[in-house]
Design a protein around this motif. Structure first.
Motif, PDB file in Angstrom:
ATOM      1  N   ARG A 153       8.777  -6.378  10.289  1.00 51.90           N
ATOM      2  CA  ARG A 153       9.029  -4.987   9.872  1.00 51.90           C
ATOM      3  C   ARG A 153      10.211  -4.437  10.672  1.00 51.90           C
ATOM      4  O   ARG A 153      10.388  -4.811  11.832  1.00 51.90           O
ATOM      5  N   MET A 169       0.845  -1.196   0.000  1.00 54.54           N
ATOM      6  CA  MET A 169       0.000   0.000   0.000  1.00 54.54           C
ATOM      7  C   MET A 169       0.883   1.249   0.000  1.00 54.54           C
ATOM      8  O   MET A 169       1.822   1.348   0.785  1.00 54.54           O
ATOM      9  N   ARG A 209       6.253   0.398   8.801  1.00 52.53           N
ATOM     10  CA  ARG A 209       5.089   0.066   7.970  1.00 52.53           C
ATOM     11  C   ARG A 209       5.155   0.716   6.590  1.00 52.53           C
ATOM     12  O   ARG A 209       4.216   0.582   5.802  1.00 52.53           O
ATOM     13  N   TYR A 266      -6.757  -4.684   6.322  1.00 58.37           N
ATOM     14  CA  TYR A 266      -6.732  -4.092   4.983  1.00 58.37           C
ATOM     15  C   TYR A 266      -6.813  -5.184   3.936  1.00 58.37           C
ATOM     16  O   TYR A 266      -6.399  -6.329   4.163  1.00 58.37           O
ATOM     17  N   ALA A 309      -3.099  -6.734   8.477  1.00 56.36           N
ATOM     18  CA  ALA A 309      -1.958  -7.468   8.976  1.00 56.36           C
ATOM     19  C   ALA A 309      -1.934  -7.245  10.484  1.00 56.36           C
ATOM     20  O   ALA A 309      -2.413  -6.207  10.975  1.00 56.36           O
ATOM     21  N   GLU A 328      -2.085   6.220   6.376  1.00 54.25           N
ATOM     22  CA  GLU A 328      -1.075   5.940   7.402  1.00 54.25           C
ATOM     23  C   GLU A 328      -0.579   7.226   8.072  1.00 54.25           C
ATOM     24  O   GLU A 328       0.529   7.253   8.602  1.00 54.25           O
TER      25      GLU A 328
HETATM   26  N1  GLY Z   1       2.007  -1.079   5.662  1.00 56.63           N
HETATM   27  C1  GLY Z   1       1.168  -2.040   6.214  1.00 56.63           C
HETATM   28  C2  GLY Z   1       1.761  -2.902   7.227  1.00 56.63           C
HETATM   29  O1  GLY Z   1       2.873  -2.714   7.670  1.00 56.63           O
HETATM   30  O2  GLY Z   1       1.073  -3.820   7.637  1.00 56.63           O
END
Ligand code: GLY
Length: 378
Positions: free
Chosen positions: A305, A59, A332, A250, A263, A65
């Protein structure tokens, strides 16, 4: 010990050497941009694209965000998202590969009255920032996306929040970087002193912590991939970001028939996929778009992440280590921040002058040693 190197005859460039540690989207994009500028680039990674980039949903969401208390990060997201159309076109041309880039925009929706009430506070904040977001009534939402459940109580449209397929992006960046003269070395870098020549860019996701001492930590995300039963295009076109009975989810529809459902955000470093996460994500997804119950569940995945204490990336010179730059901690936002990160880092290396946009994201905000203004980075 590392072998190979940019002196290889495969390299068409004859400029200064540069080593990039990490072949996720950020490392590959930095390598591509630097190779385009004539640098002799080597990228070290035993498994390119196997970190957060290979799991990410893709995304490109500077509006959805934009969270409270993150104004500087939001400005960076907006700046990078603005580069995406040109970046996508140039990369498609340079690689000859389709990125799965889609520009229909994002619908942010709430299932129940409580969900909408919670979401509205954030939408109001995003509007206050002057971001492109239009509140929609339930009928307007369903005109845009007829597959949304009749129960959906309200929402908003972020026309500028687009999407791309990160796995296709990795493949394209790899081809473009190699065509520009970068050399991929499929070996890890255990410590920076192993890297022999030239400046080094550390773009190793959460593993950047071990190489640099910076506080980049793994933040687990679990997500699912569905497929349309007939392999056709999903019946909804927008990215849907929703609150469904308090569960955030999402849904990212791709033209090749895939739908990503994500997520979780967990302060953990394992990669186990749990029954609880799968249940919660699927329940929320089907509550928002009931048709998804008919789709095939083709993949469950967990990725890590690269998170930092303030959720923002670390971009720029590493204090106390002349010649070492960091491009990590994108948390993210790795996919949306790829174009701007690559341009700012490549500009810094080639000119020696940091762009003012880098100031808020300097690694020395997390170290006791500071980099003085005007001090050369190498
Ligand atoms: N950018 C979406 C996530 O980190 O789940």
């Amino acid at each position: 010990m590392l072998s190979g190197g940019p002196s290889s005859t495969e390299s068409v460039n004859r400029g200064p050497f540069l080593t990039v540690v990490g072949a996720g989207v950020v490392g590959l994009a930095v390598a591509w941009r630097c190779a385009q500028r004539g640098m002799r680039v080597t990228v070290h990674d035993p498994a390119p694209g196997s970190g957060a980039s290979g799991v990410a949903a893709g995304m490109l969401a500077p509006v959805a965000e934009a969270y409270f208390g993150e104004r500087e990060l939001t400005a960076l997201l907006v700046g990078s998202a603005a580069r995406w159309p040109g970046f996508a076109a140039e990369l498609t041309e340079a690689s000859g590969l389709d990125l799965g880039y889609r520009t229909e925009g994002t619908l942010m929706v709430g299932l129940t009255g409580d969900d909408v009430a919670e979401a509205r506070r954030l939408w109001a904040y995003q509007q206050e920032l002057g971001l492109a977001i239009t509140p929609l009534r339930p009928t307007e939402l369903r005109e845009r996306e007829p597959l949304l459940a009749p129960r959906v109580r309200g929402g908003a449209w972020a026309p500028g929040d687009h999407q791309v397929d990160p796995r296709r992006l990795v493949a394209a960046l790899r081809v473009a970087a190699e065509r520009a003269g970068a050399v991929l070395v499929p070996e890890p870098v255990e410590q920076l002193s192993d890297v022999a020549e030239g400046p080094v860019v550390v773009a190793a996701g959460w593993a950047t912590a071990d190489l640099t001492g910076l506080p980049v930590r793994p933040v687990k995300g679990q997500l699912l991939r569905l497929r349309t039963p007939d392999g056709g295009v999903p019946g909804f076109r927008h990215v849907v970001r929703g609150y469904a009975d308090g569960q955030q989810v999402y849904l990212v529809p791709r033209v090749d028939g895939e739908v990503v459902v994500g997520a979780t955000v967990e302060e953990r470093s394992d990669r186990q996929v749990t029954v609880d996460a799968v249940l919660r994500l699927l329940r929320a997804a089907v509550e928002l778009v009931p048709e998804l119950a008919e789709y095939e569940l083709v993949e469950t995945a967990a990725g890590l992440r690269p998170g930092t204490p303030d959720n923002a990336p670390v971009l720029g010179p590493l204090p106390g280590r002349p010649g070492v730059l960091v491009a990590a901690g994108h948390h993210r936002h790795g996919i949306v921040l790829t174009p701007l990160t690559a341009d700012l880092i490549a500009d810094l290396i080639s000119t020696g002058v940091p762009d003012p946009q880098l100031a808020a994201f300097a690694p020395d905000r997390f170290t006791t040693t500071r980099i003085a203004e005007g001090q050369p980075w190498s």
